[in-house]
Design a protein around this motif. Structure first.
Motif, PDB file in Angstrom:
ATOM      1  N   THR A 108      49.536  49.226  42.021  1.00  0.00           N
ATOM      2  CA  THR A 108      49.508  50.225  40.959  1.00  0.00           C
ATOM      3  C   THR A 108      49.081  51.580  41.493  1.00  0.00           C
TER       4      THR A 108
ATOM      5  N   ASP B  34      34.610  44.749  40.569  1.00  0.00           N
ATOM      6  CA  ASP B  34      35.899  44.863  41.253  1.00  0.00           C
ATOM      7  C   ASP B  34      35.961  43.905  42.452  1.00  0.00           C
ATOM      8  N   HIS B  42      36.180  50.112  42.906  1.00  0.00           N
ATOM      9  CA  HIS B  42      36.238  50.928  41.694  1.00  0.00           C
ATOM     10  C   HIS B  42      35.028  51.843  41.535  1.00  0.00           C
ATOM     11  N   ALA B  83      44.280  53.043  41.664  1.00  0.00           N
ATOM     12  CA  ALA B  83      44.900  53.059  40.337  1.00  0.00           C
ATOM     13  C   ALA B  83      44.105  53.946  39.387  1.00  0.00           C
ATOM     14  N   ALA B 127      50.356  49.564  30.455  1.00  0.00           N
ATOM     15  CA  ALA B 127      49.593  48.398  30.037  1.00  0.00           C
ATOM     16  C   ALA B 127      49.469  48.367  28.525  1.00  0.00           C
ATOM     17  N   LYS B 180      47.890  43.359  34.422  1.00  0.00           N
ATOM     18  CA  LYS B 180      48.206  44.619  35.095  1.00  0.00           C
ATOM     19  C   LYS B 180      47.135  44.857  36.151  1.00  0.00           C
ATOM     20  N   GLY B 181      47.459  45.741  37.081  1.00  0.00           N
ATOM     21  CA  GLY B 181      46.475  46.060  38.114  1.00  0.00           C
ATOM     22  C   GLY B 181      46.286  44.897  39.063  1.00  0.00           C
ATOM     23  N   ARG B 182      45.348  45.101  39.969  1.00  0.00           N
ATOM     24  CA  ARG B 182      45.126  44.171  41.059  1.00  0.00           C
ATOM     25  C   ARG B 182      44.695  42.783  40.597  1.00  0.00           C
ATOM     26  N   ASP B 195      36.893  43.403  33.107  1.00  0.00           N
ATOM     27  CA  ASP B 195      37.718  44.323  33.889  1.00  0.00           C
ATOM     28  C   ASP B 195      36.897  45.550  34.297  1.00  0.00           C
ATOM     29  N   GLY B 197      37.777  48.642  35.182  1.00  0.00           N
ATOM     30  CA  GLY B 197      38.195  49.890  34.553  1.00  0.00           C
ATOM     31  C   GLY B 197      37.810  49.941  33.077  1.00  0.00           C
ATOM     32  N   ALA B 198      37.936  48.830  32.379  1.00  0.00           N
ATOM     33  CA  ALA B 198      37.506  48.791  30.981  1.00  0.00           C
ATOM     34  C   ALA B 198      36.004  49.028  30.903  1.00  0.00           C
TER      35      ALA B 198
HETATM   36  N1  LIG Z   1      48.661  49.578  34.844  1.00  0.00           N
HETATM   37  C1  LIG Z   1      47.408  49.865  34.457  1.00  0.00           C
HETATM   38  N2  LIG Z   1      47.141  50.393  33.256  1.00  0.00           N
HETATM   39  C2  LIG Z   1      45.881  50.678  32.903  1.00  0.00           C
HETATM   40  N3  LIG Z   1      44.817  50.484  33.671  1.00  0.00           N
HETATM   41  C3  LIG Z   1      45.031  49.951  34.866  1.00  0.00           C
HETATM   42  C4  LIG Z   1      46.298  49.619  35.339  1.00  0.00           C
HETATM   43  N4  LIG Z   1      46.178  49.118  36.580  1.00  0.00           N
HETATM   44  C5  LIG Z   1      44.870  49.141  36.896  1.00  0.00           C
HETATM   45  N5  LIG Z   1      44.178  49.639  35.854  1.00  0.00           N
HETATM   46  C6  LIG Z   1      42.733  49.823  35.791  1.00  0.00           C
HETATM   47  O1  LIG Z   1      42.264  50.276  37.030  1.00  0.00           O
HETATM   48  C7  LIG Z   1      41.110  49.505  37.400  1.00  0.00           C
HETATM   49  C8  LIG Z   1      40.991  49.413  38.880  1.00  0.00           C
HETATM   50  O2  LIG Z   1      40.675  50.676  39.411  1.00  0.00           O
HETATM   51  P1  LIG Z   1      40.336  50.851  40.960  1.00  0.00           P
HETATM   52  O3  LIG Z   1      39.596  49.644  41.432  1.00  0.00           O
HETATM   53  O4  LIG Z   1      39.649  52.134  41.132  1.00  0.00           O
HETATM   54  O5  LIG Z   1      41.766  50.930  41.625  1.00  0.00           O
HETATM   55  P2  LIG Z   1      42.525  49.852  42.559  1.00  0.00           P
HETATM   56  O6  LIG Z   1      42.936  48.712  41.681  1.00  0.00           O
HETATM   57  O7  LIG Z   1      43.679  50.605  43.084  1.00  0.00           O
HETATM   58  O8  LIG Z   1      41.570  49.420  43.609  1.00  0.00           O
HETATM   59  C9  LIG Z   1      41.318  48.178  36.721  1.00  0.00           C
HETATM   60  O9  LIG Z   1      40.087  47.531  36.483  1.00  0.00           O
HETATM   61  C10 LIG Z   1      42.041  48.529  35.448  1.00  0.00           C
HETATM   62  O10 LIG Z   1      41.128  48.781  34.384  1.00  0.00           O
END
Ligand SMILES: Nc1ncnc2c1ncn2[C@@H]1O[C@H](COP(=O)(O)OP(=O)(O)O)[C@@H](O)[C@H]1O
Ligand SMILES: Nc1ncnc2c1ncn2[C@@H]1O[C@H](COP(=O)(O)OP(=O)(O)O)[C@@H](O)[C@H]1O
Ligand SMILES: [Mg+2]
Ligand SMILES: [Mg+2]
Ligand SMILES: [Mg+2]
Ligand SMILES: [Mg+2]
Lengths: 333, 213, 333, 213
Positions: A108, B34, B42, B83, B127, B180-182, B195, B197-198
């Motif tokens: 992503t 993360d 993150h 992301a 997402a 979605k995401g990793r 999560d 990011g949440a």
């Molecule tokens: N497609 C997406 N839409 C919304 N949020 C996303 C998406 N993909 C990842 N995220 C958010 O990004 C967060 C991860 O951020 P980060 O760890 O900084 O980046 P990375 O995954 O590139 O290592 C996830 O926990 C999720 O909340």
């Protein structure tokens, strides 16, 4: 955690300084935003091939900058995609009228950041295209995930499109080739031990003495499945089966077999696994015509290996054999 | 001046500073979240980004709230990566655009800014609620913000409602399978983890709300 | 212990099978006694250069077989010197009238086994000489020890004498060159984590989270001293000082700087250390004119690095730059 | 037939088999000793070698004790590797040469064979007593063997005396700073550990002595 580093936040830049000192004949390093370009960039009248992503996978991508492969690599922080301005700086330093192809691993963060950079470049009237590589069969290829990851196939893709650009192919042809390669390359990885991200200071996952992460990525994200440790014969058979059945590869196919160390697995085991994979492919009537063995796309000090198979034909063989002169891949020159 | 009533560029900057402080404080926790289902960056990414935002704001304050948010947006885009960088960057950028060149924000502007932020994140990341991403915190937060605003709440109340809902939304990601995401690579193994990011979205909104009181 | 292996007793032979499959164009592998020779061996009218030692240090020595470097490598069991009959088989397969030079790392086992092989060869009227490399400054060079170990300098020595033999130097000249190189190369190593020998199944030493083995060898034998973990800047300074002061190297010297990963240390840290070493040498007025960076002499999956300095002159520079075409070192071809 | 009195090739082979059994039994212990101050292979090396010796003897027994020992010597030289291979190989080779083509061994022959073995090890390895090597076990063993023989002991008694002294000699390496072999790289850090080769020498002589009773 023990590492040979100073400040974890400076690890990428300090490592780039070493790369620059070691390979001044091949690469030039710019900092903040960090990017690595061919010493002779920009190369006139040639499609630029640019890649990048989080650091920690070396030699990917910085070790592949040079004649016959990448014009530029953009290393982000450890396991973190670089930002659009860094990618844009690499584009500016290398891209002329023939345009550029961005090789983007399907994560992503990489996709979003490279997409933004491509938009910024388009605004400056540069013809910049992207190809997303997603060769990891461990991840179900569905709309219910972020899609398959880009892993070992990336190394092969960068070599092949680099060779195509070097022989003078135009951007359309380079892009078409890239998509063709993505369509016929597949990989699987396993981990025996986790990597440790410098700023995190803790291993990325915990793995028992008798356990293996099957279907591991290259970021210390846990694998798809945890299996009991098993013999090399059994493990490699499991890996070969996963890759072969996916495309699928079949009897009569010519393939390039890439046996990759994830970093911490030494040559002894990597070659041992490679020998088993060669035998298992021969058993299936699949002919290995080219091979690459060693640590080329890694996950810091993680122990493990990945297997990548690419279906070969005359054109790909010619491009694979073409000269390459980079810090970490070099032949024909 | 209590609350965000009649809040100007300076107050918005203050709110952002509070956000930066909370990210720094919770950095290790976000890394740890993360580490469990992602790649352990993150907290590091966001902290690097917000520290840069604060430095940028220290360098001179733009005149409008929108302009302040735009500085935050471009700084996050060029410093966070991964992301979260483009997603948070887009969120702030869209909010900034929505606010235009208004010199002060009312409750409606705050709610509208949040809505624009959400729309930006969804446009970029595709997402949906239930995919176990920051959207699971931000979407209910925006709904709650709009309800609070139409119930007559002031900007601080709007942000407080958003923060409460975001926290609930972040918690709701624990039993989910990420899509979605990793974390999505893990399939069912992502179940049982919040999560990252949440969680950071909920922490930021909580800090904004408290700073705005 | 987790490794990608089958039976620990078969690990060397199985790994050689993978090497043979991966590099059939470069090397030929014979088993029991195991030895690896150039695909085109014996090369007529050329001094043969032969080395070997315990396995587990790959790519040393097997990865250095090929044009411009070794004619043969003799891999023993893991960390165990090969037996005289294995060395003798390698000599027979490669050595003609111009004779052979055996490059022997200074360990009791290697010296005794290669000595016996050389005696056996002499009995067959072959002119076989040995040079013992002992570049490790961690060990006091006294008659009260087995003497200094052969470590990183071995890689450089094999390249240089290989190039001399390739250009047609006779055995006297090759031997003289070898002794000259041994006289002006020095190394030091550190370990952050231990290797695990397959048949032992346990890490070779136990190292606390905050500890580093300073002056480590390449066999998992504990280092000379255990020091608290420290920053890369401090550690590399300690290493550079140990090496520079030993020969000593001094202002105005031209040197080759070889920054080696012991296996488990990834490129990020290896390059980082290399960058620091370049800076520290510049501070001392020592000019780095050639460099080699990467895992070339390892200790299984041990984490750590070593630094090797070789005083350069025109002849050594020419020999270093000469073409080499082996599985793990390749340029100019 | 009890004891080594009038012992022939077959009896010597039996004694060697007992040695092989003891090496197999103590393999892990020898690896562990070598792990502490060396490279963790001594047990593996010796076991590989003695297993090959036993296989070689199974393939057909030479006619004289000397010839049996010569088979052992060449097999050890071509199978053990490392430092121990040439050293043990030389020891057996020199003993074999010393015994010549005698078809049976008496106590004097046993003592003389041991002396020749020690001389061979010292000639090859240049170690002295006190350097913390197998010489620290073998040298006192030879002295004790010669004393036992001149006191009128039979071959079994000679070997028993050698085994006792070798054990004491091996134990004596614990407080020593190693000056030969791999352990010498450790300097003073080798203090406090028994030398693996001295230990294997003591174990072998004990097994020989017990088998010869
Ligand atoms: N497609 C997406 N839409 C919304 N949020 C996303 C998406 N993909 C990842 N995220 C958010 O990004 C967060 C991860 O951020 P980060 O760890 O900084 O980046 P990375 O995954 O590139 O290592 C996830 O926990 C999720 O909340
Ligand atoms: N110069 C020497 N003289 C006598 N014995 C020696 C000498 N060097 C080493 N040894 C013996 O060899 C033993 C080690 O054998 P081994 O572990 O099989 O070989 P390596 O040291 O090559 O790994 C030591 O414990 C010591 O007893
Ligand atoms: Mg990341
Ligand atoms: Mg992450
Ligand atoms: Mg050994
Ligand atoms: Mg040993």
């Amino acid at each position: 955690m023990k590492k040979i580093i100073n400040d974890p936040a400076a690890v990428v830049a300090e490592s780039l300084r070493g790369l620059a000192a070691a390979h001044a004949d091949l690469v030039r390093v710019a900092y903040d935003p960090d990017h690595v370009v061919r010493a002779d960039a920009p190369v006139a009248d040639k499609v630029a091939v640019i890649s990048g992503g989080g650091s920690g996978h070396e030699p990917l991508h910085t070790g592949f900058v040079g004649a016959g492969m990448l014009d530029a690599a953009v290393p982000g922080p450890v396991f973190t995609s670089p930002t659009p301005d860094a990618v844009q700086a690499a584009i500016s330093a290398t891209t002329g009228q023939p345009g550029a192809l961005l090789v983007v691993k399907n994560y992503t963060g990489d996709v979003l950041n490279f997409e933004t950079a491509a938009e910024l470049a388009a605004a400056e009237d540069l013809d910049v295209r992207s190809v997303v590589i997603d060769d990891d069969v461990a991840v179900a290829d569905s709309t219910f995930t972020a899609g398959r990851r880009g892993v070992g196939g990336t190394v092969l893709l960068e070599k092949l499109v680099g060779a195509a650009a070097a022989r003078g192919d135009g951007l359309d042809a380079v892009e078409t080739l890239a998509r063709r390669v993505v369509g016929q390359v597949r990989s699987i990885g396993v981990a025996l031990s986790p990597p440790t991200v410098p700023h995190a200071g803790e291993p990325s996952f915990d793995l028992g003495e008798g356990e293996i992460e099957f279907g591991i990525g290259i970021h210390g994200e846990p694998g798809r499945e945890r299996i009991p440790a098993e013999s090399a014969d059994a493990l490699v058979e499991r890996m070969v089966a996963a890759v072969v059945e996916d495309l699928p590869f079949g009897e009569g196919d010519d393939v390039l077999l890439f046996t990759n160390s994830m970093g911490g697995t030494p040559p002894m085991e990597t070659y041992l696994a490679h020998g088993i994979a060669e035998r298992l492919l021969a058993d299936r009537g699949i002919r290995v015509t080219r091979r690459l063995v060693g640590p080329y796309i890694t996950s810091l000090e993680m122990q493990g290996i990945s297997l990548t198979l690419l279906r070969m034909d005359d054109e790909l063989t010619e491009l694979w054999d073409a000269p390459v002169h980079t810090p970490s891949l070099r032949w024909g020159v | 001046m209590g609350g965000l009533m009649g809040c100007n560029a300076e107050r918005v900057a203050e709110v952002l500073r509070a956000g930066g402080a909370t990210v720094a404080e919770h950095k290790a926790e976000l890394i740890e979240l993360d580490r469990a289902i992602g790649d352990a960056d993150h907290g590091e990414n966001l902290d690097r980004g917000f520290a840069a935002v604060l430095t940028a704001l220290d360098g001179g304050l733009p005149e409008t709230p929108g302009a302040v948010l735009k500085v935050a947006a471009t700084t996050l885009i060029s410093k966070v990566g991964g992301a979260a960088g483009p997603l948070y960057g887009t969120a702030f950028l869209r909010a900034a655009t929505k606010l235009g060149d208004a010199s002060e924000l009312d409750a409606a502007a705050v709610a509208a800014g949040l809505r624009a932020a959400l729309d930006g994140v969804v446009a970029r990341g595709k997402a949906e609620v239930g995919d176990a991403t920051m959207v699971d915190a931000l979407a209910p937060a925006v709904d709650a913000a709009e309800r609070a605003q139409s119930d007559g709440g002031d900007p601080a109340a709007v942000l407080a409602a958003a923060a409460d809902a975001a926290k609930e939304g972040a918690d709701s990601t624990v039993p989910l399978t990420a899509r979605k995401g990793r974390a999505s690579y893990l399939g069912e193994r992502s179940v049982g983890h919040a999560d990252p990011g949440a969680t950071s979205t909920a922490l930021l909104l909580r800090a904004f709300a408290e700073s705005a009181r």
